[in-house]
Write a protein that holds these residues in place. Structure first.
Motif, PDB file in Angstrom:
ATOM      1  N   MET A 185      43.683  35.932  56.809  1.00  0.00           N
ATOM      2  CA  MET A 185      44.641  35.356  55.890  1.00  0.00           C
ATOM      3  C   MET A 185      43.945  34.835  54.629  1.00  0.00           C
ATOM      4  SD  MET A 185      47.587  32.490  56.406  1.00  0.00           S
ATOM      5  CE  MET A 185      46.590  31.064  56.677  1.00  0.00           C
ATOM      6  N   GLU A 186      42.723  34.324  54.774  1.00  0.00           N
ATOM      7  CA  GLU A 186      42.011  33.810  53.617  1.00  0.00           C
ATOM      8  C   GLU A 186      41.686  34.917  52.619  1.00  0.00           C
ATOM      9  OE1 GLU A 186      40.886  33.160  56.759  1.00  0.00           O
ATOM     10  OE2 GLU A 186      41.464  31.061  56.969  1.00  0.00           O
ATOM     11  N   ILE A 187      41.385  36.106  53.161  1.00  0.00           N
ATOM     12  CA  ILE A 187      41.073  37.224  52.272  1.00  0.00           C
ATOM     13  C   ILE A 187      42.328  37.625  51.499  1.00  0.00           C
ATOM     14  CG2 ILE A 187      40.352  39.624  52.236  1.00  0.00           C
ATOM     15  CD1 ILE A 187      38.078  38.694  53.707  1.00  0.00           C
ATOM     16  N   THR A 188      43.467  37.619  52.152  1.00  0.00           N
ATOM     17  CA  THR A 188      44.722  37.969  51.488  1.00  0.00           C
ATOM     18  C   THR A 188      45.033  36.975  50.374  1.00  0.00           C
ATOM     19  OG1 THR A 188      45.529  38.836  53.597  1.00  0.00           O
ATOM     20  CG2 THR A 188      47.150  38.478  51.865  1.00  0.00           C
ATOM     21  N   ILE A 189      44.867  35.699  50.651  1.00  0.00           N
ATOM     22  CA  ILE A 189      45.129  34.678  49.635  1.00  0.00           C
ATOM     23  C   ILE A 189      44.131  34.802  48.486  1.00  0.00           C
ATOM     24  CG2 ILE A 189      45.136  32.186  49.206  1.00  0.00           C
ATOM     25  CD1 ILE A 189      46.322  31.848  51.990  1.00  0.00           C
ATOM     26  N   SER A 190      42.879  35.148  48.806  1.00  0.00           N
ATOM     27  CA  SER A 190      41.875  35.334  47.747  1.00  0.00           C
ATOM     28  C   SER A 190      42.228  36.509  46.847  1.00  0.00           C
ATOM     29  CB  SER A 190      40.498  35.557  48.360  1.00  0.00           C
ATOM     30  OG  SER A 190      40.110  34.448  49.116  1.00  0.00           O
ATOM     31  N   ILE A 191      42.713  37.586  47.442  1.00  0.00           N
ATOM     32  CA  ILE A 191      43.110  38.754  46.655  1.00  0.00           C
ATOM     33  C   ILE A 191      44.311  38.419  45.772  1.00  0.00           C
ATOM     34  CG2 ILE A 191      44.090  41.080  46.823  1.00  0.00           C
ATOM     35  CD1 ILE A 191      42.333  41.457  49.339  1.00  0.00           C
ATOM     36  N   ILE A 192      45.302  37.731  46.338  1.00  0.00           N
ATOM     37  CA  ILE A 192      46.478  37.351  45.554  1.00  0.00           C
ATOM     38  C   ILE A 192      46.090  36.396  44.433  1.00  0.00           C
ATOM     39  CG2 ILE A 192      48.686  36.122  45.650  1.00  0.00           C
ATOM     40  CD1 ILE A 192      49.052  37.273  48.467  1.00  0.00           C
ATOM     41  N   THR A 193      45.181  35.455  44.710  1.00  0.00           N
ATOM     42  CA  THR A 193      44.718  34.526  43.671  1.00  0.00           C
ATOM     43  C   THR A 193      43.988  35.274  42.555  1.00  0.00           C
ATOM     44  OG1 THR A 193      44.488  32.809  45.351  1.00  0.00           O
ATOM     45  CG2 THR A 193      43.399  32.435  43.247  1.00  0.00           C
TER      46      THR A 193
END
Length: 108
Positions: free
Chosen positions: A1-9
């Motif tokens: 989930m952290e990678i997904t949020i990093s990509i969206i950010t």
């Protein structure tokens, strides 16, 4: 989930940089809307539905008002020379993303 949020950010930062340097105002407004709706996705991934609902309402109302004003004015920015500030801003954004990812990877 952290990678997904990093990509969206990261995509939000790119969208904000595009909104700053877009040639016409309507493209800037749409890019700001995309950044706001990306924030809604981040809130949902972080399990904060109340914040997501508030962000959807505020972003939708703001986007409707801003699009109506832009369509009423229909002004377009003209570029006369090379925009060197844009390159500095883009380089700063890329540097920020790399530092953010370095801290993220170091914390794992």
């Amino acid at each position: 989930m952290e990678i997904t949020i990093s990509i969206i950010t990261g995509l939000m930062i790119i969208g904000a940089l595009y909104a700053i340097h877009a040639k016409d105002i309507l493209s800037s407004v749409i890019a700001c809307g995309i950044v706001g709706y990306s924030l809604v996705i981040c809130f949902l991934l972080l399990k904060a539905p109340e914040l997501a609902i508030v962000q959807i309402v505020v972003d939708t109302i703001t986007l409707i008002i801003m699009v109506a004003v832009v369509l009423d004015s229909s002004r377009e920015e003209k570029y006369l020379k090379l925009d060197t500030q844009g390159y500095v801003t883009a380089a700063t954004g890329v540097l920020f993303i790399l530092i953010f990812l370095w801290f993220f990877i170091a914390s794992i």
